[in-house]
Each structure stands twice: as structure tokens, then as C-alpha cells.
Design a protein around this motif. Structure first.
Motif, PDB file in Angstrom:
ATOM      1  N   ASP A   3       0.883  -1.247  -0.231  1.00  0.00           N
ATOM      2  CA  ASP A   3      -0.002   0.631  -0.175  1.00  0.00           C
ATOM      3  C   ASP A   3       1.157   1.612  -0.090  1.00  0.00           C
ATOM      4  N   TYR A   4       0.195   2.092  -1.432  1.00  0.00           N
ATOM      5  CA  TYR A   4       1.317   3.704  -0.966  1.00  0.00           C
ATOM      6  C   TYR A   4       0.112   4.490  -0.059  1.00  0.00           C
ATOM      7  N   LYS A   5       0.948   5.268   0.754  1.00  0.00           N
ATOM      8  CA  LYS A   5       0.270   5.804   1.924  1.00  0.00           C
ATOM      9  C   LYS A   5       1.020   7.561   1.389  1.00  0.00           C
ATOM     10  N   TYR A   6       0.252   8.599   0.806  1.00  0.00           N
ATOM     11  CA  TYR A   6       1.150   9.945   0.583  1.00  0.00           C
ATOM     12  C   TYR A   6       0.359  11.026   1.761  1.00  0.00           C
ATOM     13  N   GLU A   7       1.405  11.407   2.304  1.00  0.00           N
ATOM     14  CA  GLU A   7       1.073  12.296   3.104  1.00  0.00           C
ATOM     15  C   GLU A   7       1.295  14.199   2.770  1.00  0.00           C
ATOM     16  N   TYR A   8       0.711  14.904   3.090  1.00  0.00           N
ATOM     17  CA  TYR A   8       0.768  16.773   2.606  1.00  0.00           C
ATOM     18  C   TYR A   8       1.278  17.054   4.076  1.00  0.00           C
ATOM     19  N   ARG A   9       2.206  18.229   4.344  1.00  0.00           N
ATOM     20  CA  ARG A   9       2.004  18.534   5.812  1.00  0.00           C
ATOM     21  C   ARG A   9       2.642  20.555   5.039  1.00  0.00           C
ATOM     22  N   ALA A  10       1.892  20.715   4.647  1.00  0.00           N
ATOM     23  CA  ALA A  10       2.314  22.293   5.346  1.00  0.00           C
ATOM     24  C   ALA A  10       2.878  22.815   5.778  1.00  0.00           C
ATOM     25  N   ASP A  11       4.200  23.410   4.964  1.00  0.00           N
ATOM     26  CA  ASP A  11       4.828  24.399   6.024  1.00  0.00           C
ATOM     27  C   ASP A  11       4.746  25.184   7.713  1.00  0.00           C
ATOM     28  N   LYS A  12       5.380  25.642   8.194  1.00  0.00           N
ATOM     29  CA  LYS A  12       4.894  27.094   9.042  1.00  0.00           C
ATOM     30  C   LYS A  12       4.321  28.043   8.312  1.00  0.00           C
ATOM     31  N   ASN A  13       4.972  28.443   7.601  1.00  0.00           N
ATOM     32  CA  ASN A  13       4.616  29.738   6.854  1.00  0.00           C
ATOM     33  C   ASN A  13       3.273  29.218   5.631  1.00  0.00           C
ATOM     34  N   GLU A  14       3.264  28.222   5.241  1.00  0.00           N
ATOM     35  CA  GLU A  14       1.860  27.999   4.428  1.00  0.00           C
ATOM     36  C   GLU A  14       0.749  27.915   5.406  1.00  0.00           C
ATOM     37  N   GLU A  16       0.226  29.133   8.438  1.00  0.00           N
ATOM     38  CA  GLU A  16      -0.687  30.126   9.014  1.00  0.00           C
ATOM     39  C   GLU A  16      -0.952  31.068   7.845  1.00  0.00           C
ATOM     40  N   GLU A  17      -1.324  30.916   6.696  1.00  0.00           N
ATOM     41  CA  GLU A  17      -2.035  31.505   6.296  1.00  0.00           C
ATOM     42  C   GLU A  17      -2.828  30.937   5.516  1.00  0.00           C
ATOM     43  N   ILE A  18      -3.200  29.491   5.506  1.00  0.00           N
ATOM     44  CA  ILE A  18      -4.478  28.602   5.363  1.00  0.00           C
ATOM     45  C   ILE A  18      -4.943  29.224   6.725  1.00  0.00           C
ATOM     46  N   GLU A  19      -4.469  29.176   7.541  1.00  0.00           N
ATOM     47  CA  GLU A  19      -5.196  29.380   8.796  1.00  0.00           C
ATOM     48  C   GLU A  19      -6.195  31.099   8.978  1.00  0.00           C
ATOM     49  N   ILE A  21      -6.709  32.943   6.130  1.00  0.00           N
ATOM     50  CA  ILE A  21      -8.258  32.230   5.072  1.00  0.00           C
ATOM     51  C   ILE A  21      -9.170  31.414   5.862  1.00  0.00           C
ATOM     52  N   ARG A  22      -9.036  31.432   6.631  1.00  0.00           N
ATOM     53  CA  ARG A  22      -9.940  29.634   7.012  1.00  0.00           C
ATOM     54  C   ARG A  22     -11.082  30.722   8.258  1.00  0.00           C
ATOM     55  N   ALA A  23     -10.000  31.554   8.998  1.00  0.00           N
ATOM     56  CA  ALA A  23     -10.716  32.520   9.480  1.00  0.00           C
ATOM     57  C   ALA A  23     -11.541  33.144   9.214  1.00  0.00           C
ATOM     58  N   GLN A  24     -11.043  34.093   8.312  1.00  0.00           N
ATOM     59  CA  GLN A  24     -12.721  34.794   7.478  1.00  0.00           C
ATOM     60  C   GLN A  24     -13.505  34.434   7.295  1.00  0.00           C
ATOM     61  N   TYR A  25     -13.252  32.402   7.454  1.00  0.00           N
ATOM     62  CA  TYR A  25     -14.898  32.566   6.732  1.00  0.00           C
ATOM     63  C   TYR A  25     -15.752  31.375   7.246  1.00  0.00           C
ATOM     64  N   ALA A  26     -14.661  30.946   8.681  1.00  0.00           N
ATOM     65  CA  ALA A  26     -15.072  30.412  10.091  1.00  0.00           C
ATOM     66  C   ALA A  26     -16.419  31.586  10.400  1.00  0.00           C
ATOM     67  N   PRO A  27     -16.850  30.777  11.384  1.00  0.00           N
ATOM     68  CA  PRO A  27     -18.079  32.345  12.105  1.00  0.00           C
ATOM     69  C   PRO A  27     -17.169  32.398  13.068  1.00  0.00           C
ATOM     70  N   ALA A  28     -17.345  34.435  13.719  1.00  0.00           N
ATOM     71  CA  ALA A  28     -16.861  34.671  14.412  1.00  0.00           C
ATOM     72  C   ALA A  28     -17.498  33.986  16.207  1.00  0.00           C
ATOM     73  N   SER A  29     -16.436  33.926  16.547  1.00  0.00           N
ATOM     74  CA  SER A  29     -17.078  33.154  18.227  1.00  0.00           C
ATOM     75  C   SER A  29     -18.363  34.971  18.896  1.00  0.00           C
ATOM     76  N   GLU A  30     -18.282  34.208  19.942  1.00  0.00           N
ATOM     77  CA  GLU A  30     -18.880  35.353  20.958  1.00  0.00           C
ATOM     78  C   GLU A  30     -18.312  36.389  21.179  1.00  0.00           C
ATOM     79  N   ARG A  31     -16.588  36.222  21.740  1.00  0.00           N
ATOM     80  CA  ARG A  31     -15.609  37.381  22.330  1.00  0.00           C
ATOM     81  C   ARG A  31     -15.531  37.416  20.788  1.00  0.00           C
ATOM     82  N   GLN A  32     -15.268  37.437  20.009  1.00  0.00           N
ATOM     83  CA  GLN A  32     -15.298  37.649  18.974  1.00  0.00           C
ATOM     84  C   GLN A  32     -15.940  39.528  18.239  1.00  0.00           C
TER      85      GLN A  32
END
Length: 125
Positions: A3-14, A16-19, A21-32
Motif C-alpha cells: 500500500d502506498y500512502k502519501y501525506e502532505y503537511r504544510a510548512d509553517k508559513n503555509e 499560517e496563511e491557511i489559518e 484564510i480559514r479565519a475569514q470564513y469561520a463563524p466568529a466567536s461570541e468574544r470576537q
């Protein structure tokens, strides 16, 4: 067959950028939401004073400049002095106008700003 299994892991900069972008679309918490509301109320309290002061200051400077132009370039000394004095009066009103409107905004939104900030500060404890 192996079986061949490939996993991709983003480096630190990628990651942070993904997070970000995701934060812009995630529902805001009550505190926010409360923090955003606090920022908006603060802007609402100060914006009218700033706009009025800028408008008054710009009009006063233009009127003062017109007075100088009338006096120096067009040789209308009397009208130049009148326009220049009017410009100086506008400029002198800028700071008191800003102070009065800022106090009015703080009075209007102050209670809600204090309430929200107390809720947010209690959450930090």
C-alpha cells in the motif's frame, strides 16, 4: 502488493496563511463579536467629531487663503481682511467643535462601551 500512502503537511508559513484564510470564513466567536462591536462603537463615538473638525478646518484654511489672495494678488484689502478673519474664526472653532462632539459621542455610546469592555475584561480573568 504494498500500500502506498502519501501525506502532505504544510510548512509553517503555509499553515499560517491557511489559518488566516480559514479565519475569514469561520463563524466568529461570541468574544470576537463583542470585540468587533466594541471597536465599531468606539468609531461611532469619534467619527462625527473628526469629520466636523476636518471639514471646519479645511473650510477655514481655504477661506483664510482666499483672504490672503484677495489682499495680496487682487488688491482688495478690505475684502481680504474680512475673508481672512472669517477663516481664522473657522480655524478657531475647530478644536472646541471637536471637543463638544467627542463628549456627545462618548455620552451617547459610553454606557454600552463600558458594559462590553467589562464583559470582555472579566473573560480574561
Amino acid at each position: 502488493m504494498a500500500d502506498y500512502k502519501y501525506e502532505y503537511r504544510a510548512d509553517k508559513n503555509e499553515r499560517e496563511e491557511i489559518e488566516r484564510i480559514r479565519a475569514q470564513y469561520a463563524p466568529a466567536s461570541e468574544r470576537q463579536q463583542k470585540t468587533d462591536r466594541l471597536k465599531e462603537l468606539n468609531k461611532r463615538a469619534k467619527r462625527p467629531a473628526t469629520i466636523a473638525a476636518l471639514t471646519t478646518g479645511i473650510c477655514g484654511a481655504l477661506l483664510f487663503g482666499l483672504g490672503m489672495t484677495l489682499s495680496i494678488e487682487w488688491n482688495h484689502l478690505l475684502w481680504g481682511i474680512v475673508a481672512g478673519a472669517g477663516g481664522i474664526a473657522f480655524l478657531a472653532l475647530t478644536l472646541p467643535l471637536h471637543s463638544v462632539l467627542t463628549k456627545r459621542g462618548k455620552k451617547k455610546y459610553g454606557a454600552e462601551i463600558i458594559k462590553l469592555s467589562d464583559e470582555l475584561l472579566k473573560g480574561d480573568e
